[in-house]
Write a protein that holds these residues in place. Structure first.
Motif, PDB file in Angstrom:
ATOM      1  N   UNK A   1       0.831  -1.205   0.000  1.00 41.55           N
ATOM      2  CA  UNK A   1       0.000   0.000   0.000  1.00 41.55           C
ATOM      3  C   UNK A   1       0.870   1.261   0.000  1.00 41.55           C
ATOM      4  N   UNK A   2       1.920   1.266   0.813  1.00 40.38           N
ATOM      5  CA  UNK A   2       2.826   2.414   0.854  1.00 40.38           C
ATOM      6  C   UNK A   2       3.548   2.565  -0.481  1.00 40.38           C
ATOM      7  N   UNK A   3       3.971   1.449  -1.079  1.00 42.44           N
ATOM      8  CA  UNK A   3       4.624   1.495  -2.388  1.00 42.44           C
ATOM      9  C   UNK A   3       3.693   2.102  -3.432  1.00 42.44           C
ATOM     10  N   UNK A   4       2.432   1.705  -3.401  1.00 43.69           N
ATOM     11  CA  UNK A   4       1.439   2.218  -4.347  1.00 43.69           C
ATOM     12  C   UNK A   4       1.244   3.721  -4.168  1.00 43.69           C
ATOM     13  N   UNK A   5       1.082   4.149  -2.924  1.00 40.67           N
ATOM     14  CA  UNK A   5       0.904   5.578  -2.648  1.00 40.67           C
ATOM     15  C   UNK A   5       2.153   6.380  -3.029  1.00 40.67           C
ATOM     16  N   UNK A   6       3.322   5.804  -2.774  1.00 36.79           N
ATOM     17  CA  UNK A   6       4.556   6.519  -3.098  1.00 36.79           C
ATOM     18  C   UNK A   6       4.671   6.738  -4.604  1.00 36.79           C
ATOM     19  N   UNK A   7       4.384   5.700  -5.383  1.00 36.59           N
ATOM     20  CA  UNK A   7       4.489   5.818  -6.837  1.00 36.59           C
ATOM     21  C   UNK A   7       3.450   6.780  -7.402  1.00 36.59           C
ATOM     22  N   UNK A   8       2.256   6.785  -6.808  1.00 36.99           N
ATOM     23  CA  UNK A   8       1.172   7.587  -7.377  1.00 36.99           C
ATOM     24  C   UNK A   8       1.149   9.019  -6.844  1.00 36.99           C
ATOM     25  N   UNK A   9       1.451   9.200  -5.552  1.00 39.47           N
ATOM     26  CA  UNK A   9       1.354  10.527  -4.940  1.00 39.47           C
ATOM     27  C   UNK A   9       2.713  11.194  -4.711  1.00 39.47           C
ATOM     28  N   UNK A  10       3.684  10.446  -4.185  1.00 40.04           N
ATOM     29  CA  UNK A  10       4.956  11.047  -3.782  1.00 40.04           C
ATOM     30  C   UNK A  10       5.926  11.209  -4.949  1.00 40.04           C
ATOM     31  N   UNK A  11       5.978  10.234  -5.847  1.00 40.45           N
ATOM     32  CA  UNK A  11       6.933  10.315  -6.959  1.00 40.45           C
ATOM     33  C   UNK A  11       6.720  11.544  -7.840  1.00 40.45           C
ATOM     34  N   UNK A  12       5.472  11.914  -8.182  1.00 44.68           N
ATOM     35  CA  UNK A  12       5.287  13.144  -8.970  1.00 44.68           C
ATOM     36  C   UNK A  12       5.808  14.398  -8.261  1.00 44.68           C
ATOM     37  N   UNK A  13       5.646  14.441  -6.926  1.00 48.56           N
ATOM     38  CA  UNK A  13       6.157  15.580  -6.169  1.00 48.56           C
ATOM     39  C   UNK A  13       7.681  15.610  -6.226  1.00 48.56           C
TER      40      UNK A  13
END
Length: 223
Positions: free
Chosen positions: A63-75
């Motif tokens: 779940x954290x990996x998914x959120x990181x790729x979708x929300x954090x990586x663009x930032x």
């Protein structure tokens, strides 16, 4: 609205779930072999990268990996001047692929290391190169041993696709939640969802069993 009308949006979600499962399982298998073999490499850089990949993606939540790729990586991409935004289906597929790849890499490594040392010694006596030993001796014997574990990982991957609903990707779980919010009929909706996941898991298990038998026949034909 009854269970028949519920099935229409759920089936639309099932198609998204099927696509996610197929794509992420294929890419996950690629990562499994790439990093499983890489962990056995004598090149310290390749081995280090492979170990790092396996430990990070096995040691953190999907779940954290998914959120990181979708929300954090663009930032992060904006900070370094790059566009690293992924569509939900790409982010979901990538997260699932990397996660299953990390677990599959250990399956690949273990199966290769389980090949009897006498096979390696015989190959060396025939003056095989390390690459020839891997591709002509180790892998043909190891791949059939990997198949049951890969089958389990594929089914687990199917169930893990439900997490992509949290990034608004319209899979079965997302569609079920939409219907439940609209109708407040939790029992019917989630009972249907349960049986749909179970049915898809049965189909996937049957496919993996057929693949396992095909690989077994391929190995027998090489002996």
């Amino acid at each position: 609205m009854d269970w028949i009308s519920y099935s229409v949006p759920l089936l639309e979600g099932a198609w998204v779930t099927t696509q996610l499962t197929v794509y992420s399982t294929i890419f996950g298998a690629f990562f499994s072999f790439a990093f499983g073999i890489g962990k056995l490499s004598h090149n310290w850089a390749i081995k280090g990268i492979s170990i790092g990949f396996i430990e990070v993606f096995r040691g953190t939540s999907l779940l954290v990996q998914l959120f990181w790729l979708y929300f954090a990586l663009p930032v992060f991409g904006q900070m370094v001047g790059l566009d690293l935004r992924f569509p939900p289906v790409v982010a979901g597929t990538l997260a699932l692929s990397l996660n299953i790849g990390a677990y599959g890499a250990e399956v690949v490594r273990g199966a290769i290391q389980a090949v009897p040392s006498s096979q390696h010694e015989a190959a060396k006596a025939l003056d095989f190169t390390p690459r020839q030993v891997m591709w002509r001796i180790a892998l043909p014997q190891a791949i059939p041993e990997m198949m049951p574990s890969f089958g389990n990982l594929a089914v687990q991957n199917l169930k893990d696709t439900a997490l992509v609903s949290l990034i608004s990707l319209g899979d079965m779980a997302f569609r079920a939640e939409q219907i439940r919010n609209f109708t407040q009929d939790s029992v019917t909706v989630y009972t249907l969802l349960l049986f749909m996941y179970f049915g898809m898991a049965l189909v996937l298990t049957a496919i993996m069993k057929l693949l396992e038998r095909s690989v077994g026949r391929w190995r027998a034909g090489r002996v």
